[in-house]
Design an enzyme around this catalytic site. Structure first.
Site, PDB file in Angstrom:
ATOM      1  CG  PHE A 139      -1.918   0.875   1.275  1.00 25.93           C
ATOM      2  CD1 PHE A 139      -3.082   0.941   0.506  1.00 25.93           C
ATOM      3  CD2 PHE A 139      -1.830   2.156   2.239  1.00 25.93           C
ATOM      4  CE1 PHE A 139      -4.177   1.686   0.674  1.00 25.93           C
ATOM      5  CE2 PHE A 139      -2.860   2.914   2.201  1.00 25.93           C
ATOM      6  CZ  PHE A 139      -4.125   2.978   1.545  1.00 25.93           C
ATOM      7  CD  GLU A 379      -2.769   0.190   8.721  1.00 34.38           C
ATOM      8  OE1 GLU A 379      -3.731   0.547   9.014  1.00 34.38           O
ATOM      9  OE2 GLU A 379      -2.121  -0.819   8.393  1.00 34.38           O
ATOM     10  CB  THR A 381       0.492   9.685  14.703  1.00 37.00           C
ATOM     11  OG1 THR A 381      -0.294  10.682  14.481  1.00 37.00           O
ATOM     12  CG2 THR A 381       1.552   9.492  13.653  1.00 37.00           C
TER      13      THR A 381
END
Length: 400
Positions: A139, A379, A381
């Site tokens: 990704f 993904e 913080t």
């Protein structure tokens, strides 16, 4: 596999909320736990030291259907729902977060995005490969200068006839050197999130280079890389979703991805609990009794146990909401925020129970501390999750 979760419900008129697992869910959990204990746990320390997981584990995950959970069987998936997916990721996270991350990215971020946004041709081509473990996906969103500020990414895609030509770079990409396909987000139009599109880019494309990142604090066995695109050419059919909707593709993937991270964090905290209890009940000190008799040790274990249960319930709630077709983005951020911070606390508390032994990588808790710490960073913080949660409650857009 066809797994379906048992929907929980509650009201003030006597309906009870059922948080137990049915027989099918218990069987899946046992399958995942047995696989993890047999194929992952015995190797986790060696993989961590070598900074490389044995790639054979990918096919093994595919053979059990773990890389195809929630993907329809017609595309090579194993079916099932998001509750089943969470149960499996908890066990993988307990065994080795590096392995859990491989599944969360290839299936959770990319496979599910293809299933939701992809054309029939894209689904037929990529999903069977990803679900079987024949291929992995990465990704490619984060950039060297735009981490949480994804709306202002600088990688560009320029139309050239029937093709798009990509130029730019990405940083900290999980599965980056192992993936056969990268879901790449690039600017195709105006500044801001409306000018971003998504592309499925084969990693053997000309101009596509990958450099593995070594020396990480945690998740050492996971292949993490910097990606560079020097005039990478892909056909127009490689675009995933409509032009200019790439940011929506990314955000929809990350909303569910945060549940994946939370589930993995539950696994880390569970591993910390088991390790702390095991050590405290066998370590003899002072008066010839196990240190579990000491109240301060019991306090540490109690804190870990509380974090495990609280994180698990928050994560299960997200899976239940998704499976019922309800809004879940706020709850996913809450689960990710709490579970990631809880995993750090749990791992630290377990290390305290171990004392000096916990500082040696012969014992599991040092790795748990290192693996847990990154969960508060990637993904989204912890600080970003707080902004998202605050915005959801107040209706004020606190981030661009």
């Amino acid at each position: 596999m066809g797994l379906q979760s048992k929907t929980s419900s509650a009201s003030f008129e006597g309906t009870e909320m059922d948080l137990s697992l049915n027989e099918e869910q218990q069987a899946l959990r046992r399958l995942a736990a047995e696989f993890a204990d047999r194929e992952i746990v015995p190797h986790a320390t060696a993989w961590d030291r070598a900074e490389q997981v044995d790639r054979k584990i990918v096919r093994k995950l595919g053979d059990l259907g773990f890389l195809g959970l929630t993907i329809p069987e017609e595309y090579g998936g194993s079916g099932g729902d998001h509750f089943a997916y969470v149960l499996v990721l908890e066990e993988l996270g307990r065994a080795d977060s590096a392995v859990r991350g491989m599944v969360s990215v290839s299936l959770g971020l990319v496979g599910k995005s293809i299933n939701h946004w992809g054309t029939e041709e894209q689904k037929q081509y990529w999903l069977p490969r990803l679900c079987s473990g024949e291929s992995l996906a990465c990704f490619a969103l984060t950039e060297p200068d735009t981490g949480s500020d994804a709306a202002n990414l600088t990688t560009k895609a320029v139309r050239d006839g029937d093709d798009w030509v990509l130029s730019g770079s990405k940083m900290f990409i999980t599965n980056g050197t192992w993936a056969e396909v990268a879901l790449v987000f690039a600017r195709t139009g105006e500044p801001g999130h409306r000018g971003i599109s998504a592309f499925l880019v084969p990693t053997d494309s000309a101009g596509f280079t990958r450099t593995e990142i070594h020396g990480k604090l945690g998740l050492r066995g996971q292949a993490t890389a910097e990606l560079s695109f020097d005039g990478v050419r892909v056909p127009a059919s490689a675009m995933l979703g409509p032009e200019g909707k790439g940011f929506s593709v990314a955000m929809s993937a990350l909303a569910k991805g945060r549940m994946s991270v939370a589930a993995g964090c539950v696994g880390i905290a569970e591993a910390a609990l088991r390790a702390a209890v095991g050590h405290a009940t066998t370590r003899i000190q002072f008066d010839g009794k196990p240190i579990a008799h000491r109240q301060l040790v019991q306090e540490l274990i109690a804190a870990i146990a509380l974090d495990v249960d609280a994180a698990r319930l928050l994560t299960w709630r997200v899976a239940d909401l998704i499976d019922r077709g309800e809004e879940f983005a706020r709850e996913s951020s809450m689960a990710k925020l709490f579970a990631s911070e809880a995993a750090v606390r749990a791992a630290n508390n377990a290390l305290q129970v171990f004392g000096g032994y916990g500082y040696i990588d012969e014992y599991p808790v040092g790795k748990l501390v290192r693996d847990a710490r990154v969960m508060t960073l990637y993904e989204g913080t912890s600080e970003l999750q707080k902004l998202l949660i605050g915005r959801a409650h107040t209706g004020i857009n606190a981030i661009a």
